[in-house]
Design an enzyme around this catalytic site. Structure first.
Site, PDB file in Angstrom:
ATOM      1  N   LYS A 134      38.496   8.096 -10.985  1.00 16.87           N
ATOM      2  CA  LYS A 134      39.123   7.447  -9.834  1.00 16.87           C
ATOM      3  C   LYS A 134      38.496   6.062  -9.700  1.00 16.87           C
ATOM      4  CE  LYS A 134      40.940  11.712  -8.156  1.00 16.87           C
ATOM      5  NZ  LYS A 134      40.554  13.074  -7.820  1.00 16.87           N
TER       6      LYS A 134
ATOM      7  N   GLU B 236      34.888  18.389   1.222  1.00 21.06           N
ATOM      8  CA  GLU B 236      35.021  17.083   0.575  1.00 21.06           C
ATOM      9  C   GLU B 236      34.481  16.009   1.513  1.00 21.06           C
ATOM     10  OE1 GLU B 236      39.091  16.479  -0.724  1.00 21.06           O
ATOM     11  OE2 GLU B 236      39.309  18.600  -1.206  1.00 21.06           O
TER      12      GLU B 236
ATOM     13  N   ASN C  87      44.522   6.089  -8.089  1.00 19.65           N
ATOM     14  CA  ASN C  87      43.192   6.199  -7.467  1.00 19.65           C
ATOM     15  C   ASN C  87      42.182   5.222  -8.062  1.00 19.65           C
ATOM     16  OD1 ASN C  87      44.179   8.489  -5.991  1.00 19.65           O
ATOM     17  ND2 ASN C  87      43.904   9.693  -7.847  1.00 19.65           N
TER      18      ASN C  87
ATOM     19  N   HIS D  84      36.830  11.060  -3.972  1.00 18.82           N
ATOM     20  CA  HIS D  84      37.438   9.823  -3.477  1.00 18.82           C
ATOM     21  C   HIS D  84      36.460   8.899  -2.761  1.00 18.82           C
ATOM     22  CE1 HIS D  84      41.471  11.101  -4.598  1.00 18.82           C
ATOM     23  NE2 HIS D  84      41.068  12.302  -4.240  1.00 18.82           N
TER      24      HIS D  84
ATOM     25  N   SER E  46      41.609  14.047  -0.004  1.00 18.40           N
ATOM     26  CA  SER E  46      42.479  13.317  -0.924  1.00 18.40           C
ATOM     27  C   SER E  46      43.882  13.080  -0.395  1.00 18.40           C
ATOM     28  CB  SER E  46      42.543  14.057  -2.256  1.00 18.40           C
ATOM     29  OG  SER E  46      42.949  15.396  -2.065  1.00 18.40           O
TER      30      SER E  46
ATOM     31  N   HIS F 283      40.683  20.631  -1.910  1.00 16.50           N
ATOM     32  CA  HIS F 283      41.445  20.369  -3.138  1.00 16.50           C
ATOM     33  C   HIS F 283      41.668  21.654  -3.963  1.00 16.50           C
ATOM     34  CE1 HIS F 283      41.957  18.567  -7.265  1.00 16.50           C
ATOM     35  NE2 HIS F 283      42.616  17.667  -6.572  1.00 16.50           N
TER      36      HIS F 283
ATOM     37  N   ASP G   9      32.340  17.614  -2.429  1.00 19.58           N
ATOM     38  CA  ASP G   9      33.192  16.966  -3.428  1.00 19.58           C
ATOM     39  C   ASP G   9      33.406  15.513  -2.993  1.00 19.58           C
ATOM     40  OD1 ASP G   9      35.492  15.910  -4.725  1.00 19.58           O
ATOM     41  OD2 ASP G   9      36.343  17.905  -5.039  1.00 19.58           O
TER      42      ASP G   9
END
Ligand SMILES: *Cc1c(COP(=O)(O)O)cnc(C)c1O
Length: 376
Positions: A229, A168, A37, A200, A172, A128, A197
């Site tokens: 990440k 998110e 990541n 990413h 992910s 997640h 969240d």
């Protein structure tokens, strides 16, 4: 006395037939990495490494204590201010990991309810594992992945005095994005609190890599992201109002009872925050690489779901098929990881490609060539 190992052995063996047993294998550094990541290649950036060394020299190799005891330095407070400025919030708080953050910040927020049954939590089906951990003990009201009409309906039919929407900004395992402005509007309409969240998205998406909460300025009350990440270091942050951060300092067990992150990791974050806003060219190249990879996979007949980001899934079906595909890519010099249930829903075992601008053009050409030959 029961032997612990005797209890474990048959349980581990039971994972074998469905190919779900996981192994820790050392990564071969000779392989082209399309699994990590480190989206902007910052984990190897000389400026981050240099700053990590400087902070270690200045503060030591360890932080020695919890933040509330002796683990807070002026440098760390200044770094949190820089993170807050990056996220456009009043304040931010750093944790040792994102898993720790999600699993302890959410319970601290749930304490704010006055209803003895606790608050209501509306969660995306693909959230997640760390967000699930944070919701432990509560019955989650799960909405279909990224389906805001479904969420709207569930909010309408489940009234409550304290309600959270937990989701998110970039998923992910699917690499698709949530419509953050629409989520913020929905949350406001239903008087619910949005918890986002950005693990990413941080560093990669939004203006100057500030994440997708930046598309709804001031309208996402709780936003977290990770520092391990795209930011190339380790740890995580939560950003929001001064009151939110003050509450967490007082009530969040994962913050209070845990040693502060190592100075070297924090130093690397400081350097990353200086670099990330100026990396539009890298972000554009990353987006182009992801487009090319999706085109190549789709030409071979693979479903890439709704991916629009640097995370690109290629659905293989069952776990055995995903493992076999990862093995074939490995033989051609690529490190791509098979993601299997229970991490993803049954039947959607996949290769999960995570692209990085650390890859040279030549290396990325090899990735496309190998992927194009995957079916042969
Ligand atoms: C990686 C990840 C986390 C956990 O962060 P760590 O710092 O790796 O513990 C939390 N949420 C999402 C969506 C993630 O992908």
């Amino acid at each position: 006395m029961a032997s612990l190992d005797a209890l474990i052995a048959p349980r581990l063996a039971a994972l074998e037939p469905s190919r779900q047993r996981r192994l820790l294998l050392p990564a071969d550094p000779a392989l082209i990495d399309v699994a990590s990541n480190d989206y902007l290649g910052l984990s190897r950036h000389p400026q981050l490494i240099e700053r990590a060394c400087q902070w270690a020299h200045r503060h030591g190799s360890g932080s020695r204590a919890s933040r509330l005891v002796t683990g807070t330095s002026a440098d760390l407070l200044a770094l949190e201010e820089k993170l807050a400025a990056f996220k456009g919030t009043e304040a931010a708080l750093i944790f040792a990991t994102g898993y720790q953050l999600n699993s302890s910040v959410l319970p601290a927020l749930f304490e704010l309810g006055s209803d003895k049954h606790g608050p209501l939590v509306f969660t995306d089906r693909l959230n997640h594992a760390s967000l699930h951990a944070g919701c432990q003990g509560l019955k989650q009201i799960r909405f279909r992945h990224n389906d805001l009409a479904h969420l709207d309906e569930l909010l309408t039919t489940n009234p409550g005095s304290l309600r959270f929407i937990i989701t998110e900004s970039v998923f992910s395992m699917d690499g698709d994005t949530a419509d953050v402005p629409a989520l913020a509007a929905l949350a406001a309409r239903h008087n619910a609190i949005l918890y986002l969240d950005e693990a990413h998205a941080t560093g990669v998406l939004g203006p100057q890599g500030k994440g997708l909460a930046a598309l709804a300025p001031g309208r996402v009350p709780v936003v977290m992201g990770t520092l391990g990440k795209a930011l190339g270091s380790a740890g995580a942050y939560v950003a929001g109002s001064r009151a939110l951060i003050d509450w967490l300092v007082n009530r969040c067990a994962g913050f209070i009872y845990s040693t502060a992150p190592a100075p070297a990791a924090l130093g690397a974050v400081e350097a990353a925050l200086e670099l990330v806003p100026g990396m539009d060219a890298e972000r554009a190249r990353l987006a182009q690489m992801a487009d090319s990879l999706r085109t190549t996979l789709q030409a071979s007949g693979y479903d890439t779901l709704a991916s629009t980001t640097q995370i690109v899934p290629a659905i293989m079906g069952d776990a055995a098929a995903a493992l076999a595909a990862a093995q074939r890519l490995r033989a051609s010099g690529l490190l791509a990881v098979a993601i299997r249930p229970p991490t993803v829903p049954a039947g959607s075992a996949r290769l999960r490609f995570a692209l990085s601008t650390a890859l040279s053009d030549a290396a990325f050409e090899r990735v496309l060539t190998s992927v194009a030959q995957l079916k042969r």
